[in-house]
Each structure stands twice: as C-alpha cells, then as structure tokens.
Design a protein around this motif. Structure first.
Motif, short mmCIF file in Angstrom:
data_model
loop_
_atom_site.label_atom_id
_atom_site.label_comp_id
_atom_site.label_asym_id
_atom_site.label_seq_id
_atom_site.Cartn_x
_atom_site.Cartn_y
_atom_site.Cartn_z
N TYR A 208 99.38 153.10 87.87
CA TYR A 208 99.68 153.70 89.48
C TYR A 208 99.55 152.64 90.45
CZ TYR A 208 99.02 156.26 93.69
OH TYR A 208 99.17 156.70 94.96
N PHE A 209 98.47 152.04 90.46
CA PHE A 209 98.16 150.91 91.42
C PHE A 209 98.99 149.93 91.39
CE2 PHE A 209 95.10 153.09 93.79
CZ PHE A 209 94.33 153.80 93.02
N PHE B 114 90.61 160.35 90.64
CA PHE B 114 90.54 158.93 90.67
C PHE B 114 91.36 158.41 91.63
CE2 PHE B 114 86.39 157.40 89.63
CZ PHE B 114 86.13 158.11 88.76
N LEU B 115 92.70 158.80 91.49
CA LEU B 115 93.74 158.17 92.26
C LEU B 115 93.41 158.31 93.72
CD1 LEU B 115 97.15 159.22 90.73
CD2 LEU B 115 95.76 157.24 90.12
N GLY B 116 92.95 159.27 94.13
CA GLY B 116 92.12 159.29 95.57
C GLY B 116 91.10 158.80 95.86
N LEU C 169 84.61 169.94 95.88
CA LEU C 169 85.77 169.22 95.88
C LEU C 169 85.83 167.86 95.66
CD1 LEU C 169 87.42 170.94 99.06
CD2 LEU C 169 88.15 171.19 96.75
N ASP D 63 102.28 150.04 90.99
CA ASP D 63 103.28 150.28 91.82
C ASP D 63 102.82 150.24 93.37
OD1 ASP D 63 105.31 152.75 93.10
OD2 ASP D 63 106.28 150.95 92.22
N HIS E 129 93.55 162.19 88.23
CA HIS E 129 94.23 162.57 89.62
C HIS E 129 93.14 162.52 90.66
CE1 HIS E 129 97.23 164.09 92.20
NE2 HIS E 129 96.32 164.64 92.79
N TYR F 69 105.10 172.77 63.68
CA TYR F 69 105.61 173.04 64.52
C TYR F 69 106.44 172.31 65.59
CZ TYR F 69 102.75 177.34 63.25
OH TYR F 69 102.20 178.22 62.77
N ASN G 200 107.28 172.49 69.51
CA ASN G 200 106.91 173.85 69.82
C ASN G 200 105.31 174.01 70.03
OD1 ASN G 200 108.94 175.45 70.83
ND2 ASN G 200 109.48 175.86 68.74
N ASP H 129 102.84 172.93 71.68
CA ASP H 129 102.19 173.02 72.72
C ASP H 129 102.42 174.30 73.59
OD1 ASP H 129 102.79 169.52 74.06
OD2 ASP H 129 101.43 170.30 72.87
N SER H 130 103.41 175.21 72.99
CA SER H 130 103.52 176.47 73.21
C SER H 130 102.57 177.44 72.53
CB SER H 130 104.67 177.04 73.10
OG SER H 130 105.93 176.13 73.78
N TYR H 131 101.95 176.90 71.56
CA TYR H 131 101.16 177.83 70.78
C TYR H 131 99.69 177.66 71.24
CZ TYR H 131 100.09 179.64 65.80
OH TYR H 131 99.57 180.34 64.79
N LEU H 132 99.50 178.21 72.34
CA LEU H 132 98.22 177.89 73.25
C LEU H 132 97.13 178.92 72.57
CD1 LEU H 132 99.85 178.32 76.87
CD2 LEU H 132 98.63 176.05 75.60
N THR H 133 97.66 179.97 71.64
CA THR H 133 96.31 180.84 71.17
C THR H 133 95.80 180.15 70.10
OG1 THR H 133 98.01 181.90 69.89
CG2 THR H 133 97.34 182.71 72.07
#
Lengths: 252, 433
Positions: free
Chosen positions: A164-165, A133-135, A237, A167, A131, A103, A106, A108-112
């Motif tokens: 990330y760190f 852990f970035l915090g 959270l 930077d 994400h 595919y 595409n 990633d569009s084949y979600l089914t």
C-alpha cells in the motif's frame, strides 16, 4: 480423522513449507492430526512424526491447484491465514484447503462449517489489524530523505501493509520495521524487498523531524473537544498496545 | 507569530466542524507526485474525545466578518486570531502526509472581506497543493455560503469532497442565530454542487479522462441542541437532503457552548445521547431502508432515550414478527434488531449451503441477545413460547437477563456440546447412569 495413524507433520514455518505439507498429505493419502512448526512440538503418546522438506515446486503446484479449483480469492485466503498469530492455524488452513477442493469457490459461503468459520474469523482479525496499521504507522524522515517506521503488530501484517505504501509514497524510499517478527520491508522507489531485521537499531532523528513531530502533537492535543473527553472510547478504538510507536501518544 | 501558535489557534477554531472522514473516493498515485486515496477511508488517530482523526483540519484564517451566535470565531468574540500563508499550509500538509499522520487536508475559513475573496484564498491553497506539490491525497474543501458559481466550480475540480454547513435545522433558527447567512446563500451552492456532480458523472461515462468534480460527493453539518427543533424535524430534513441534494453524509454535532448569547440555551454538557440517536437513525435511513416517518411522527417527535430507534420501531411493530431467517428476504432481515447489513448478507450466503439453526446464527456472529425475540429458525422459536411486548421490552432494556432469567444464553444446556465425556462413558458402563 479418529481412525488411521496419528501422524504429526513438522514443517519449517514458511508458507511454501505449509503448502508442501498439503502436497505430501495428498500424495500419501493421509490426513495429519496436527501440523507443527519446527521446534514447537506437542508430545502425544501414539503420535508419529514426519519432517516435511520444503519443496518450492510442490508448493507451487498446490497453490496453482487451489487457484484452478476454487479461485484466486480462496488461495489468497490461505496466505492471509498463514500470516495469523493463531497457534493452530496450520491445521485450520489444511482443512480449509481440503474443503476448497470439494466445494470449490463456494467454500467461503459454507460459514457454518467449523474450519471455514475459524479461518474466516482468523482472517478478519488479521485484515482488521492490517487496516488499523495503514492508519497507525508513523514514519520519521531521516537524513537523506529515507523514511523509517517501526511497528509492533500481533499478526504478521507487514506483507499486507507494505505494498500500500509503495503506491502512496511512490517516489519516497522507506523502511517499515516489524520489531515483533524481526523483519523489515524496504522500498527503494523501484522495488519492494523483505529482509531480516533482527537487532536493527535506527539512527537518531534530526531537529527538523522533531519539529514536525511537535507540530503534530500540538494539533492532536488541540483538536480534542474537552466537554466530550472520553478516554475509554479512545482506548477502545486505538488500543494501548500500539501507543509506543504512535507519535502523538508520546508527549514530551 | 510562529507556525506552532498558528496551528494551535487555527486547529482549535476548526475542531467543531465534525466532518472527519477521508472516504468516498479511490485513486491511485499519479506517478510523479505523492499520495493516493482509499474509498473506505483510513483513521489515522483518535483524539482524547474518541473522535477519529484522518485529516489535517484547520481554518485558513479565523478572522471573520460574520457574527453567528453559536460560533467561536464570530466577530464579536475576543479570541486570538491568526492566518496561514498558502505556502505554510501546503508545506505542513505535505510533511504530515509523508509521515502518514493524515489522509489529507480539511480546509475551511472564516470570511475575510466577502465570500468570494475567501473562496479565492481557499482555491489558492488547494491549487498549490495539487499543482506545485503534486499532492494526490484527499482534500475536503468547505464552500463559503454565498460564493459565486464560478468559484464553487473551480474549487470542486480540485477537491475530493465539498460541503456547505447548514448548521441550524430551520429557517427560523438561522434568522435568529446567524442572520448574515440566509437560506439561499447555503442552498444555492449545495444545488450547484449536486448538479455539477451529476453532470460530471455523465462526462466521465463518455470521456474517462475528464477532470473529476468532487468525486467523494457532498456533505453537510447540523448543530444539535442549540435550537428548539425536535429530532423529527431534524431527521425529516436529513431525509430530504439525502433524497433531493444527493448528499453523501449529514453530520450531527452536539452543541458545545462557546458563547454567552441570551438566544442560546444554557446547558451543562453537550447532548451526546441525542447526537448518538440521530446517527443511529441516519444509518437506518441510509443502509436499512427505513423512512423518517417510520421512526418518528407528529406524536413522537423525539427519540426514546432508553431504546435505540430500530429496537423502538420493532417493539411498536410486533405484528410483522417473528420472521423465519431461512426464508426472509434481505430487506426484512434488516428489520430485526441485532441483524445489520453484514449479518443479513452472511445469513443469505450461509443459508445457500445449509438450513440455519440458532447455533449456526451464533457462529455467524449475529447478536442473538436482541434478535432472538423476533426470529424463527426452521419454524421454531428459540424458547418454547412467544413473548409479549412488555416482556421483550424488559429484556431488551436489561443487559444481562434474558426472558427466562438465565444470565447468558450459552448456559442453556440444549446448546452445549452433547458428546459424552470419559466420565460419562465410565458411569454408563458401571451402571451408575
């Protein structure tokens, strides 16, 4: 896949190793029933086993092939999936790559589709944890200015967080120690390295460091509006499993 | 007074300003300094009341010449007072930032001498952070009502986000509870910020390296429950603020009694459900293309406490349902309870590859529990007949049961895996089936 030989591939647990199994499967024109890491083998009566030797050249060819056929994002998805904690991730990645060859971008569009669905869900879990852990990562400033942080993630998110760190803290050396996977990311203000960190014990913290930790704890305690106290929400959270390494959750 | 005391007092005074996000702007490190900004925002911690902590939220000082009845720091209130020096605060910010405790600084202040003098103090701290400490992280700066345009501009070139708190939703309540702040003192700076941001966008389009003015936009805050204003009045005001002043966010803060003036209501706990409904409605305005007049009107001035605003709207507009998930356009999908922007985008993506049925929707993560009464898949309902308003209402309200009294949709055998088991196969061969 119910017809044909039931072959189980065994690889060394590395990403390059996983890509090599894909290469082997295509060159042998067969589909493995399962791909297992060395040492974690599930016995099946009719299964035959094949040890796959990791070959970087073959792995690179597979990766380039994915990029060319389906795009960079699909290739990156396979890497993120590799970092997942899920037990049968290898066969999911394998099937996803097969679908990507058909595919193309595409896929990633084949979600089914079962495998695209599973991979997407797995990656969502991994990127959500990254994400968080970035915090949640908390550094301690050690003598000499090098900063040290300890993390206990479920997924192997260190390769996703460490860049990330570099930077954020461009001119500060740091070490992020993943105690679950026994690895550490080391940054010396010029390059980022990943090293084996089994058995590493950090040095004691200084008084200055303790002062700033205390200041942060005071701020954290003060900011709560008492009539709105809701510990259940906080736990939802900020799950308890991360509290060990979060400074403010360790009150003296 | 030591730093610990100051931080406790000035953190305590700032906590009722609920603006907490560090979002709105992407920025890489400048190279010689410390810090960057991430546009989706990062939550570093969560306080015991469940709110996100991403910034060091403090007042520069809690001395104040005003006497706003709802405020902890009003001049007539007998509390501990303190003030940071600019160096103390800048140092604290950097040390917390290095350790990844925060994304940046949220700085407000009580009014000392007059609005402009206070603004100059704020500018001093922010300027110190940006220049001497080379801080490149997030700064949210409050603007003092009545500040002069020059100082608002100066602060805007240094901060990421700016805000002026409206606090009270109507002129009448402002006159009653905060007579020293008048409407123009608040709206003046807000209009100036809007104009400067717009001007700046044009400048940046031409000259990429122009200095940014408040790149993360403007926000404001309203206190909920301290005045008799209705939800409809508050929502209409928010809508106007988004449209006319181009705000990024409006924050709603449930009134927490910190004073004992006869002009303020006596309540035993803050109106948290009301605040929650307002945030839900706020999201509908910003992400779901709803208008305030669709959610509430003159005859229904306050939100339904039992149903969220979207479900409530759906129940009262059953004539547009059911919609076909395989054909409906994005904005119509958004109107279905249980389908939000993420789910709607997933549906549109997935239906390009294959026509969707109910099992597919479940795989995509759509909240079928709610959506099921409002959608069709391949022309069919999930259940054999259409439900009426009363039935749907009953089911939406009761968490557990669906229309037919089954506890969980998954238990319906139609959606189970239909492949025969080994036992079934044996029974077929022996003639038992």
């Amino acid at each position: 896949m119910l017809d044909g030989p039931n072959v189980v591939y065994i690889y060394d647990g590395s990403y390059q190793g996983l890509l090599t199994t894909v290469f082997e499967a295509y060159s042998r024109h067969e589909t493995p029933k399962m791909i297992c890491k060395n040492g974690i083998i599930q016995q099946g009566l009719l299964d035959s086993y094949l040890n796959i030797q990791t070959d970087n050249e073959k792995a690179d060819r597979v990766y380039k092939g994915i990029v060319n056929k389906a795009g960079k994002m699909v290739a990156e998805n396979t890497y993120i999936a590799y970092l997942s904690f899920q037990e049968n991730k290898e066969i999911i990645i394998f099937e996803y790559i097969r679908l990507a060859m058909i595919y193309k971008s595409n896929v990633d569009s084949y979600l089914t589709n079962k495998f695209v669905g599973l991979l997407t869900k797995m990656n969502l879990n991994t990127t959500r944890e990254k994400h968080k852990f970035l915090g949640f990562i908390r550094f301690s400033v050690m003598e000499g200015g090098v900063q040290y942080a300890k993390i206990k993630p479920v997924n192997n998110i260190l390769p996703l967080c460490a860049p990330y760190f570099t930077d954020r803290l461009k001119n500060i050396s740091f070490v992020i120690h993943d105690t679950v996977h026994d690895k550490a990311a080391v940054y010396d203000t010029k390059h980022l390295y990943y090293v084996n960190a089994e058995g590493f014990i950090p040095p004691e913290i200084s008084e200055k460091e303790e002062t700033y930790r205390e200041l942060w704890r005071i701020f954290y305690k003060t900011i709560c509006i008492e009539p709105r106290r809701n510990e259940k929400l906080r736990q939802q959270l900020m799950p308890k499993r991360y509290w060990d390494n979060i400074t403010e959750m360790n009150f003296k | 007074m030591d730093l610990f005391e100051k931080l406790r007092i000035l953190g305590d005074s700032a906590k009722y300003d609920v603006a907490c996000t560090s979002s709105g702007n992407d920025r890489k490190n400048t190279g010689s300094g410390i810090g960057n900004a991430v546009s989706c925002g990062i939550c570093h911690s969560f306080s015991a009341d469940g709110r996100c902590i991403s910034l060091l939220k403090v007042l520069l000082t809690n001395y104040c010449i005003n006497d706003c009845k709802y405020c902890l720091c009003r001049t007539s209130n007998d509390i501990e007072r303190a003030a940071f020096t600019p160096e103390e605060l800048a140092d604290l910010t950097i040390e917390f930032y290095k350790r990844n405790y925060i994304e940046g600084l949220f700085l407000s202040s009580g009014i000392v001498q007059n609005a402009d003098h206070t603004m100059e103090q704020l500018c001093q701290v922010v300027s110190l952070l940006r220049t001497k400490y080379k801080f490149n992280g997030y700064i949210h700066a409050k603007v003092i009502p009545g500040a002069s345009p020059e100082l608002v501009t100066k602060l805007g070139l240094l901060a990421d986000r700016m805000s002026v708190n409206i606090e009270l939703p109507s002129q009448k309540s402002l006159e009653l509870l905060a007579p020293q702040k008048d409407k123009e003192k608040i709206m003046g700076p807000m209009r100036l910020i809007r104009d400067k941001i717009s001007e700046n966008k044009n400048e940046l389009a031409i000259f990429r390296k122009a200095q940014s003015f408040a790149p993360a936009g403007q926000s404001t805050q309203m206190i909920i429950g301290a005045t008799p204003d209705t939800d409809f009045q508050i929502l209409k005001l928010s809508e106007k603020l988004y449209e006319n002043l181009k705000l990024k966010r409006v924050f709603y803060s449930a009134y927490v009694p910190v004073g004992s003036s006869p002009l303020l209501p006596v309540i035993d706990k803050p109106p948290l459900l009301r605040e929650h409904r307002l945030y839900q409605a706020d999201w509908l305005l910003r992400f779901y293309n709803f208008k305030a007049s669709e959610l509430l009107d003159d005859n229904n001035q306050n939100f339904n406490t039992l149903l969220d605003p979207k479900c409530n709207w759906a129940i009262h507009n059953l004539n547009i349902f059911p919609i076909d998930v395989n054909k409906a356009e994005y904005n119509l999908l958004l109107r279905v309870p249980g389908i939000g922007p993420t789910s709607a985008k997933k549906i549109i993506t997935a239906r390009r590859m294959a026509t969707l049925d109910f099992t597919d929707l479940k795989k995509l993560g759509i909240v079928l529990k709610r959506a099921v009464y409002f959608i069709l898949c391949k022309g069919k309902y999930m259940f054999p007949f259409k439900a009426n308003e009363v039935n749907i209402l009953q089911c939406l309200l009761s968490d557990n049961k669906n229309l037919f009294g089954f506890n969980n949709i998954v238990q319906l055998s139609v959606f189970d895996n239909l492949l025969p088991t080994l036992e079934d196969e044996v029974k077929c061969l022996t003639g038992q089936m």
